[in-house]
Design an enzyme around this catalytic site. Structure first.
Site, PDB file in Angstrom:
ATOM      1  N   GLU A  48       0.775  -1.288  -0.610  1.00  0.00           N
ATOM      2  CA  GLU A  48       0.781   0.255   0.331  1.00  0.00           C
ATOM      3  C   GLU A  48       0.962   1.515  -0.400  1.00  0.00           C
ATOM      4  OE1 GLU A  48      -3.386   0.204  -0.519  1.00  0.00           O
ATOM      5  OE2 GLU A  48      -2.776   3.140  -0.700  1.00  0.00           O
ATOM      6  N   SER A  49       0.881   1.877  -1.342  1.00  0.00           N
ATOM      7  CA  SER A  49       1.828   3.036  -1.254  1.00  0.00           C
ATOM      8  C   SER A  49       1.594   4.063  -0.341  1.00  0.00           C
ATOM      9  CB  SER A  49       1.524   3.553  -2.824  1.00  0.00           C
ATOM     10  OG  SER A  49       0.682   3.770  -2.564  1.00  0.00           O
ATOM     11  N   CYS A  79       4.188  -3.004  -8.231  1.00  0.00           N
ATOM     12  CA  CYS A  79       2.871  -2.683  -7.836  1.00  0.00           C
ATOM     13  C   CYS A  79       3.112  -1.417  -7.199  1.00  0.00           C
ATOM     14  CB  CYS A  79       1.941  -3.256  -7.010  1.00  0.00           C
ATOM     15  SG  CYS A  79       0.790  -3.297  -7.553  1.00  0.00           S
ATOM     16  N   ARG A 108      -3.436   4.884  -9.710  1.00  0.00           N
ATOM     17  CA  ARG A 108      -3.418   4.413  -8.563  1.00  0.00           C
ATOM     18  C   ARG A 108      -5.273   3.036  -8.614  1.00  0.00           C
ATOM     19  NH1 ARG A 108      -3.836   6.757  -3.178  1.00  0.00           N
ATOM     20  NH2 ARG A 108      -4.189   4.130  -2.008  1.00  0.00           N
ATOM     21  N   ARG A 136      -5.435  -4.203  -7.275  1.00  0.00           N
ATOM     22  CA  ARG A 136      -5.597  -3.399  -7.554  1.00  0.00           C
ATOM     23  C   ARG A 136      -4.432  -2.254  -8.328  1.00  0.00           C
ATOM     24  NH1 ARG A 136      -6.101  -0.853  -3.306  1.00  0.00           N
ATOM     25  NH2 ARG A 136      -5.041  -1.948  -1.495  1.00  0.00           N
ATOM     26  N   HIS A 175       2.793  -8.862 -10.241  1.00  0.00           N
ATOM     27  CA  HIS A 175       3.659  -8.980  -9.060  1.00  0.00           C
ATOM     28  C   HIS A 175       4.058 -10.607  -9.169  1.00  0.00           C
ATOM     29  CE1 HIS A 175       1.379  -6.500  -6.222  1.00  0.00           C
ATOM     30  NE2 HIS A 175       0.578  -6.572  -6.017  1.00  0.00           N
ATOM     31  N   GLU A 177       6.495 -11.321  -8.707  1.00  0.00           N
ATOM     32  CA  GLU A 177       6.549 -12.038  -7.109  1.00  0.00           C
ATOM     33  C   GLU A 177       5.915 -13.040  -6.928  1.00  0.00           C
ATOM     34  OE1 GLU A 177       5.970  -8.820  -7.043  1.00  0.00           O
ATOM     35  OE2 GLU A 177       4.919  -9.129  -5.467  1.00  0.00           O
TER      36      GLU A 177
HETATM   37  N1  GLN Z   1      -3.429   0.018  -4.322  1.00  0.00           N
HETATM   38  C1  GLN Z   1      -2.280  -0.191  -3.781  1.00  0.00           C
HETATM   39  C2  GLN Z   1      -1.459   1.518  -3.697  1.00  0.00           C
HETATM   40  O1  GLN Z   1      -2.123   2.429  -4.283  1.00  0.00           O
HETATM   41  C3  GLN Z   1      -1.166  -1.018  -5.463  1.00  0.00           C
HETATM   42  C4  GLN Z   1      -1.508  -2.015  -4.606  1.00  0.00           C
HETATM   43  C5  GLN Z   1      -0.975  -3.007  -5.234  1.00  0.00           C
HETATM   44  O2  GLN Z   1       0.120  -3.577  -3.889  1.00  0.00           O
HETATM   45  N2  GLN Z   1      -0.861  -4.672  -5.086  1.00  0.00           N
HETATM   46  O3  GLN Z   1      -0.820   1.410  -3.437  1.00  0.00           O
END
Ligand code: GLN
Length: 192
Positions: A48-49, A79, A108, A136, A175, A177
């Site tokens: 989650e950024s 991501c 995002r 997401r 992803h 990973e």
């Molecule tokens: N939507 C997330 C964000 O804004 C990122 C999602 C993810 O890393 N799987 O950070």
């Protein structure tokens, strides 16, 4: 063998450590400024950024990491990690900041709410087909001239880049990973 780290403040750190481990790298967990010493490459994981950005400030990593990224450290962001590297972030929180290492604009959650997560096959230049797990995911909506597009995906509304490289920095919407295909991690470490 060069020293590679994984930013370990939040997100899917363990999966990146496992991916690098499969390639023979014992990844260093980066939690404080001294962990950056001697590193050649670092992965910024998915997660989650907004949370990651906050923890980068409280851990006092923001400034030294920013300086290292601008000088000689190579970064691979997946991501949320891509969001942290982007030059411009759309639909971020009002106080959202990023390192600006990649000349890209990301939105995002840019693949829509209803199909927030999906899996597909992604064709990567010089690598071939890899599984793409999008959760997401940020959508890359613009790239600057210096940005190399290594893979794109058309989610039914036109193609968008999903793996990009600008010099030593790499960013990925999905992803790698989370699958057992190590090709993208291998390409990143080979570039160090
Ligand atoms: N939507 C997330 C964000 O804004 C990122 C999602 C993810 O890393 N799987 O950070």
């Amino acid at each position: 063998m060069v020293a590679v780290g994984v930013l370990a403040l939040q997100g899917d750190v363990r999966e990146h450590v496992a991916a690098l481990g499969d390639l023979g790298y014992e990844a260093r967990l980066v939690r404080r400024p001294t962990d950056l010493v001697g590193l050649r490459g670092i992965v910024i994981p998915g997660g989650e950024s907004t949370t990651m950005a906050r923890l980068l400030v409280t851990s006092e990593l923001r400034q030294p990491l920013s300086e290292a990224i601008a000088t000689d450290l190579a970064v691979f962001g997946t991501c949320a990690g891509l969001i942290m590297l982007a030059g411009h972030v759309l639909d971020g929180r009002s106080d959202q900041w990023s390192f600006g290492a990649l000349d890209v604009t990301v939105r995002r959650n840019g693949y829509g709410r209803q199909v927030a997560s999906f899996e597909t096959t992604v064709r990567v230049a010089g690598i071939g087909d890899v599984p793409g797990v999008f959760i997401r995911a940020p959508r890359i909506v613009a790239t600057g001239e210096g940005v190399e597009i290594l893979a794109s995906h058309d989610h039914g509304d036109g193609p968008a880049p999903v793996l990009v490289r600008q010099g030593r920095h790499w960013g990925c919407s999905f992803h790698p990973e989370l699958t057992d295909n190590r090709a993208i991690h291998a390409a990143f470490v080979a570039s160090l």
